[in-house]
Write a protein that holds these residues in place. Structure first.
Motif, short mmCIF file in Angstrom:
data_model
loop_
_atom_site.label_atom_id
_atom_site.label_comp_id
_atom_site.label_asym_id
_atom_site.label_seq_id
_atom_site.Cartn_x
_atom_site.Cartn_y
_atom_site.Cartn_z
N GLY A 37 0.83 -1.15 -0.06
CA GLY A 37 0.03 0.07 -0.02
C GLY A 37 0.89 1.16 -0.05
O GLY A 37 0.19 2.11 -0.46
N CYS A 38 1.97 1.12 0.60
CA CYS A 38 2.95 2.41 0.72
C CYS A 38 4.42 2.11 0.58
O CYS A 38 5.00 3.02 -0.12
N GLY A 39 4.75 0.82 0.93
CA GLY A 39 6.16 0.62 0.82
C GLY A 39 7.22 1.23 1.85
O GLY A 39 8.53 1.19 1.71
N ALA A 41 6.27 1.63 5.58
CA ALA A 41 5.89 1.28 6.75
C ALA A 41 4.83 2.24 7.20
O ALA A 41 4.61 2.42 8.62
N GLN A 42 4.08 2.88 6.43
CA GLN A 42 2.97 4.02 6.89
C GLN A 42 1.66 3.43 6.82
O GLN A 42 0.92 3.60 7.83
N CYS A 43 1.20 2.32 6.25
CA CYS A 43 -0.23 1.98 6.14
C CYS A 43 -0.61 0.39 6.79
O CYS A 43 -1.61 0.36 6.97
N GLY A 44 0.49 -0.27 6.92
CA GLY A 44 0.00 -1.77 7.39
C GLY A 44 -0.53 -2.86 6.64
O GLY A 44 -0.96 -3.71 7.04
N CYS A 46 0.70 -4.26 4.38
CA CYS A 46 1.78 -5.63 4.40
C CYS A 46 2.04 -6.23 5.59
O CYS A 46 3.05 -6.91 5.71
N ARG A 56 5.80 -4.80 9.47
CA ARG A 56 5.46 -4.22 8.16
C ARG A 56 6.35 -5.02 7.06
O ARG A 56 7.46 -4.19 6.99
N CYS A 58 7.02 -4.67 4.12
CA CYS A 58 7.65 -3.88 3.05
C CYS A 58 8.81 -3.24 3.47
O CYS A 58 9.57 -2.60 2.75
#
Ligand code: FES
Ligand code: FES
Lengths: 155, 740
Positions: A37-39, A41-44, A46, A56, A58
């Motif tokens: 989703g972001c790569g 570690a912002q969105c979770g 992964c 996370r 990513c």
């Protein structure tokens, strides 16, 4: 050659050492339930479990994971989607588009494993995954329901 | 523990995105389409689907009943999380009279629709139109199928169809006591001509539609087995990563392919049209890694000097410009302002917003000189097909689009298919090789189709009693239609700009009777490309109108609810939802200590909506939204528990933008690149949401979008009540709420 223990199976994959675990899972091992989703570690989206802790993926280079460490992805969380969190999710119809939900479920399961009866404010503080469809209130209710089922700490 | 020593990159078979039901359907549809091969491959297997023997024939285009009584309902609109799939299936199943527990769904493809004279109607899923514009077609499809199934049974028994009835998939002839099932007669029914006169049920007799049923598509979203476009895997597939010129209007000057062509997995480095460069590799990660290392020189073109400040200056000029398109006009507003006891004036502004769908844009394409196929998450399969044909240089009949489940849409995946065009252009470079293009989040953030930027100057005339006698709303700024759908403009005017402010009409009418009014639009179009963003122009218009109404009420020394109600005598539906939220939040009572309330209403997408919010602001300026009560009158409520989910979800989307979100421009490009610089609402900020669903019948309004618009003004009005600070430049993060 990288050796990984994924959902109880030892895998050997060809990947550059700095490849994020996320992309090894998705592209080399074919487990696409874990999302990008972001790569950063912002969105979770992964989120997977590494020795029982939510990480996370990513932002975890595959070289940082040892062959002994147990990786669990959404596909390996339970046999028939019967983890208490998954059951609560089904009961409350939590997902909308669903894209964030693998990560939400994995983060929630890890939280309950560590803290079987989290308070509402603990849940709000600990679950920092992004859901653009806005399922947060059902996520909150789902975690509480799974906790009440008394089996929250499973898996 | 077992050990898997298969050579590294052989992917495990991916779960199929296609339900087994699709096999039979595709075979049947291929035949119906004149026998051309659909060429669909089950991901991970490499096997083309052959016509399986004994596949159940369709009863009609909407309904297939299999011998095991499974009912397959075909859904033309896109499911992107909003529940359309379940809602449309409920409507068809209601008229069909089948057993809901046996219902499953599938998407027909746009190519099949084309080949069958658009039997499924419009595929477009936007503007909250998924259900409201296709309900009749879908219901008729279900009802016609029921009539044919009953007719088939009656013919078998040699009795008149009128003496038989059907319930839950069982057909009964009461006189003789005979029964049969839909699955048993489906093959015979399929041979019958479709009925001419199809009568639909009265919604008050509904037993499936209107019920708070569970969604049909939840299970695969719980265990990772749901396949999204990004997850697709085809035999021999390669992956691509792309960088488009960061400045819209710029082009590629040069790039050094040799610098990266030796990197692991890299197959090709290609230019994409005039504006982009892509790396094709065996995996996406390797493609992206090489792209990051690729030296590219851009010709940034004429927009390289544009900034948020320069755009704001252009819009500000529009606030006073003599020329503007008129959206709503009555009486003489200038005379009212001249004769006013008091004139109140304010200027508001909203920034660009990115859709930031959770799943970034992606498409998989395979091109040959004879045929082009695309697999992609899209809100409009037909528009995706048109984009495919154009980029492929082939006729639409030689192309096909397979719709893959969407990881969010919100308007980004509907009107323009820029990513599909790119995927096809890339696939053309390696004929007969499927190539999956995935955008990074950074590419997605910087190449959006942004919520349009506007400013608004409002001037109001209050008379001696504090009553509103005149209102001028001058909107200055961007037109969505001018940029992406100029064919829908009306004499140069963009009607969408006036959403919620129209004098009349079933879609988006202003809820206040104001004797002298002028709403006009000075169109100012920056180079950043706008798009339909969940709620569209209803969002800024609700902030402008409803925050300003609050300002007027305070200026007049009146209660904001009472002030509004006086103007709403001619708009009982608008007033009913407003009253409902006021009632439920306890407007007439004192809020808890430290808590303040705000209220707002609006009409859009055919629905009447209102919200009331309770907030508090700490001395150090931190806002907490405790509770939002929302009411909606969408005419009919197809699935109340999903409407509830849509309303809460839309508040997250709307409040993310109103509180935090802004895409700003520097050196011609969007500055925000990921969720670290484009913050969105998370669970810690999520208020309790209570919904009141009050369908009054007789019209079909949307549910996915309209409520989004009232969350922000209700919260902003509550912020004013809490702090005395009026937030006029969105997002709220730009305003210091600390106590002075
Ligand atoms: S993709 Fe890993 S946190 Fe967003
Ligand atoms: S369910 Fe769509 S992003 Fe969470």
């Amino acid at each position: 050659m990288v050796r990984l223990n994924v959902n109880g199976t030892l895998r050997e994959v060809e990947a550059e050492p700095d490849t994020p675990l996320l992309w090894v899972l998705r592209e080399q091992i074919g487990l696409t339930g874990t999302k990008y989703g972001c790569g950063i570690a912002q969105c979770g989206a992964c989120t997977v479990h590494l020795d029982g802790t939510a990480v996370r993926s990513c932002s975890v280079p595959v070289s940082a994971v040892a062959a002994e460490q147990k990786i669990v992805t959404i596909e390996g969380l339970s046999a028939g989607a019967d983890h208490p969190v998954q059951k609560a999710w089904a009961a409350l119809d939590v997902p909308q588009c669903g894209f964030c939900q693998s990560g939400m479920i994995m983060a929630s399961a890890a939280l309950l494993a560590q803290n079987p009866h989290p308070s509402e404010s603990e849940i709000r503080a600990e679950i920092t995954n992004i859901c653009r469809c806005g399922t947060y209130n059902r996520v909150l209710a789902g975690i509480q329901r799974a906790a009440e089922s008394g089996q929250g700490s499973r898996g | 523990m077992s050990i898997d020593t298969r050579p590294g990159s052989a992917p495990a078979p991916a779960p199929s995105p296609v339900r087994p039901s699709r096999r039979g359907f595709l075979a049947g549809a291929a035949a119906a389409a004149g026998g051309f091969s659909l060429g669909f491959h089950l991901p991970g297997t490499g096997e083309a689907i052959a016509a399986p023997a004994g596949a159940a024939p369709e009863v009609n285009a909407w309904v297939v009943v299999r011998p095991d009584e499974t009912v397959v309902i075909r859904i033309a609109r896109s499911e992107m999380g909003q529940g359309t799939l379940t809602g449309l299936a409920q409507l068809a199943a209601e008229e069909l009279g089948c057993d809901w527990a046996r219902v499953t769904t599938e998407y027909p493809t746009p190519g099949q629709n084309l080949a069958r004279a658009r039997v499924w109607g419009d595929f477009s899923t936007g503007g909250s139109r998924g259900i409201r514009e296709s309900h009749e077609l879908v219901r008729k499809g279900g009802a016609a199928a029921r009539m044919m199934l009953i007719e088939a049974a009656a013919q078998g028994w040699g009795v008149p169809a009128s003496s038989c009835r059907a319930e839950k998939g069982v057909i009964t002839h009461a006189e003789s006591g005979r029964t049969t099932t839909y699955g048993s007669v489906a093959a015979e029914a399929a041979k019958l001509p479709p009925p001419k006169d199809v009568v639909l049920k009265d919604p008050k007799d509904w037993t499936i539609a209107g019920q708070p049923l569970k969604r049909l598509d939840t299970r695969p979203k719980l265990d990772g087995s749901q396949i999204y476009g990004m997850d697709l895997s085809l035999p021999g597939m390669l992956n691509a990563a792309i960088r488009d010129c960061p400045v819209t209007g710029g082009t590629v000057k040069s790039f050094e392919a040799e610098a990266v062509s030796g990197m692991p997995g890299v197959k090709r480095v290609v230019q994409v049209g005039e504006t982009g460069v892509a790396v094709i590799a065996d995996t996406f990660w390797r493609a992206k890694t090489a792209l990051d290392a690729l030296p590219i020189v851009w010709d940034e073109g004429p927009n390289a000097g544009v900034s948020s400040a320069s755009i704001a200056a252009v819009l500000r000029e529009g606030l006073d410009a003599p020329e503007a398109y008129i959206g709503n006009k009555a009486g003489d507003v200038e005379a009212a302002l001249k004769g006013a006891e008091r004139v109140v004036e304010a200027v508001y502004s909203v920034p660009f917003q990115n859709h930031a769908t959770m799943e970034p844009m992606n498409a998989t394409a395979r091109w040959t000189p004879e045929r082009c196929e695309v697999w992609t998450p899209t809100q409009n399969g037909e528009a995706a097909l048109a984009a495919t044909a154009e980029a492929a240089g082939l006729s639409a009949a030689k192309c096909e689009v397979y719709k893959i489940h969407l990881g969010g849409g919100f308007g980004r995946r509907g009107a323009t298919h820029d990513w599909v065009r790119q995927a096809v252009l890339i696939a053309k470079e390696m004929p007969d090789t499927p190539i999956k293009l995935i955008w990074t989040r950074e590419e997605d953030m910087t190449h959006g189709r942004y919520h349009p930027i506007t400013q608004c100057r409002l001037r109001a005339a209050l008379d001696r009693n504090g009553d509103l006698t005149g209102l001028h709303m001058r909107i200055s700024g961007q037109s969505i239609l001018a940029a992406i759908m100029p064919q829908r403009m009306v004499n140069g005017r963009d009607p969408v700009t006036f959403q919620g402010l129209n004098p009349s009409g079933p879609e988006a009418t202003l809820g206040y009777a104001i004797p002298n009014i002028l709403v006009d639009h000075a169109m100012r179009n920056p180079h950043i490309i706008p798009g339909f963003w969940r709620g569209v122009n209803m969002n800024p218009n609700a902030i402008y109108l409803e925050c300003f109404m609050d300002e007027l009420a305070h200026a007049a020394g009146q209660d904001p609810l009472a002030f509004r109600r006086k103007l709403m005598a001619n708009h009982p539906k608008h007033r009913a939802v407003l009253d409902a939220v006021a009632d439920k939040i306890g407007w007439s009572t004192k809020p808890p200590e430290g808590v303040a309330r705000g209220i707002a209403q609006m009409m859009g997408f055919g629905s009447y909506v209102a919200a009331a919010a309770e907030v508090s602001v700490s001395p150090d300026g931190k806002l907490k939204v405790h509770r939002i009560v929302a009411a909606t009158d969408p005419g009919y409520a197809l699935n109340p528990q999903q409407i509830d989910a849509q309303i809460a979800g839309s508040f997250v989307y709307g409040l993310s933008a109103a509180l935090h979100g802004a895409c700003t421009v520097k050196d011609g490009r969007i500055e925000q690149t990921n969720f670290d610089t484009y913050p969105v609402m998370r669970l810690d900020e999520m208020p309790a949401v209570e919904t009141i669903i009050m369908p009054s019948g007789g019209f079909w309004g949307g549910v996915g979008e309209p409520t989004i618009a009232v969350a922000a003004p209700a919260v902003l009005n509550a912020v004013f009540a809490a702090t005395g600070k009026r937030v006029r430049d969105l997002p709220l993060a730009n305003t210091d709420l600390r106590r002075a």
